[in-house]
Design an enzyme around this catalytic site. Structure first.
Site, PDB file in Angstrom:
ATOM      1  N   LYS A  68       8.297 -42.289  66.500  1.00 37.58           N
ATOM      2  CA  LYS A  68       7.134 -42.306  65.603  1.00 37.58           C
ATOM      3  C   LYS A  68       6.680 -43.746  65.322  1.00 37.58           C
ATOM      4  CE  LYS A  68       9.344 -39.608  62.574  1.00 37.58           C
ATOM      5  NZ  LYS A  68      10.519 -39.105  63.324  1.00 37.58           N
ATOM      6  N   THR A  69       7.642 -44.630  65.066  1.00 35.08           N
ATOM      7  CA  THR A  69       7.286 -46.041  64.816  1.00 35.08           C
ATOM      8  C   THR A  69       6.706 -46.668  66.087  1.00 35.08           C
ATOM      9  OG1 THR A  69       9.267 -46.088  63.440  1.00 35.08           O
ATOM     10  CG2 THR A  69       8.153 -48.180  63.789  1.00 35.08           C
ATOM     11  N   ASP A 113       7.005 -45.029  56.717  1.00 33.90           N
ATOM     12  CA  ASP A 113       8.047 -44.156  57.256  1.00 33.90           C
ATOM     13  C   ASP A 113       8.571 -43.275  56.116  1.00 33.90           C
ATOM     14  OD1 ASP A 113       9.611 -43.189  59.255  1.00 33.90           O
ATOM     15  OD2 ASP A 113      11.014 -44.875  59.310  1.00 33.90           O
ATOM     16  N   THR A 162      10.191 -36.764  58.842  1.00 35.61           N
ATOM     17  CA  THR A 162      11.034 -35.804  59.552  1.00 35.61           C
ATOM     18  C   THR A 162      10.925 -34.430  58.874  1.00 35.61           C
ATOM     19  OG1 THR A 162      12.819 -36.545  58.105  1.00 35.61           O
ATOM     20  CG2 THR A 162      12.748 -37.486  60.312  1.00 35.61           C
ATOM     21  N   ARG A 221      15.967 -42.654  71.221  1.00 37.50           N
ATOM     22  CA  ARG A 221      16.799 -43.640  70.519  1.00 37.50           C
ATOM     23  C   ARG A 221      18.273 -43.421  70.859  1.00 37.50           C
ATOM     24  NH1 ARG A 221      16.291 -43.392  64.355  1.00 37.50           N
ATOM     25  NH2 ARG A 221      14.266 -44.363  64.717  1.00 37.50           N
TER      26      ARG A 221
END
Ligand code: ADE
Length: 350
Positions: A68-69, A113, A162, A221
């Site tokens: 997302k980032t 975030d 999330t 990740r």
């Protein structure tokens, strides 16, 4: 494009080490997977650029580690915009939010975030900021309190979460673009691992990449983290190249099983089976029984166990499914066996 971590709030926990920054794709054409989102976002970016406008506010949701980032950084880059990064828990008072907004320049991107963790009174400041680009500030307290209105530059808010279900409707409705990031396919993760190995200058065979991808829980990740650990084994105990066998034995030693379950996932499955007869068991009871945080189980372990179909969520709690039993090499109890299988079992035992 410049990327600023806002330090007005002291938030410095977006867990990017230098390596992870290096592994991050910087442009849409380097970003693997999430094809639909990528295609749509490129259209919205192009349209906004053609009209000389800022991009509408964007909400990205999905499990941790899906990018997302990274995606918001790519979008900001494509808009030639500055990206400022903060997170819900770091914004403690309405004044923090006001200071962040007041510091924005025309066209800036503000990435928040874990936006579902903003306090309600802070969230309310965002409503007029997002909709009308104004900041309503109350000065003073009691009868003498008065409200002043500050104009803000037009900016783009990118919210990431999330837990979309925890967002209030007024906030959710103010995002013009909402995208759900899905877990990645093994082939996509394999391509990401191959690309990352090149960036890190690690020798990697297609089998090595695939083995890491299979155990990465659908998450880039995690794939990159596993790659770094496998690289350590490859360099210290082998000739530095990551083959299928090197990846397999390294990941086995890290207690990551062939489908990516780690020791916590296994503990959860075994606890439901051994302590609660296969379930159903409530989240808090389960968490207490294995000495883990309920939040960790819910946000990290459970989504992947659900995705694999190893557990089920029922109104009365979590149960282990037939697939879950099979994965542990156990025979599911009779209640989990379909009538067809039951017949087969009857035949087998005769
Ligand atoms: N590294 C992390 N996520 C990635 C992605 N989606 N594409 C390419 N490299 C990545």
């Amino acid at each position: 494009m410049t990327e600023d971590r806002l330090n007005t709030t002291g938030y410095n926990q977006i867990e990017d080490e230098d390596i992870e920054l290096k592994l991050r794709p910087a442009r849409f054409d380097e970003y693997i997977g999430q094809e639909k989102i990528k295609e749509n976002m490129q259209v919205f970016v192009q349209a906004a650029l053609n009209r000389g406008e800022t991009l509408d506010h964007v909400l990205l949701y999905g499990q941790p580690g899906l990018g997302k980032t990274t995606l918001s950084s790519i979008i900001a880059g494509a808009m030639n915009a500055r990206l400022r990064i903060t997170a819900g828990p770091a914004i403690e008072r309405p004044g923090d939010m006001a200071a962040i907004l007041n510091d924005l320049n025309e066209g800036d991107f503000l990435f928040i975030d874990e936006i579902h963790r903003l306090n309600r009174n802070i969230e309310e400041i965002l409503y007029s900021a997002m909709e009308d680009f104004v900041l309503d500030i109350v000065i003073g307290k009691g009868p003498g309190a008065r409200s002043i209105r500050l104009e803000l530059p037009r900016f783009t808010l990118v919210g990431a979460t999330t837990r979309i279900g925890l967002l209030t409707a007024p906030l959710r409705d103010r995002f013009g673009v909402v995208h759900h990031l899905e877990p990645y396919k093994v082939e996509e993760l394999s391509t990401i691992v191959t690309r990352s190995a090149k960036v890190l200058d690690v020798g990697m065979t297609p089998e090595g990449a695939k083995e890491i991808a299979r155990r990465a829980r659908g998450t880039p990740r995690i794939a990159n983290r596993l790659l770094k650990r496998v690289r350590d084994f490859a360099q210290v105990q082998y000739d530095g190249n990551v083959t299928g066998d090197v990846a397999k034995s390294s990941l086995d030693r890290l207690d990551i099983d062939p489908v990516g379950l780690d020791s916590v996932d296994k503990k959860i499955l075994w606890a439901i089976i051994e302590k609660f007869g296969g379930g159903p068991v409530g989240l808090d009871t389960l968490a207490a029984s294995i000495d883990e945080e309920a939040g960790t189980i819910e946000d990290v372990a459970e989504p992947y166990l659900l995705q694999l179909g190893f557990i089920q969520r029922t109104p009365r709690g979590r149960t282990v499914t037939r697939l879950g039993y099979n994965h542990l090499g156990l025979r599911p109890p009779i209640t989990h066996i379909t009538p067809h299988e039951e017949q087969l079992n009857l035949y087998e035992s005769k």
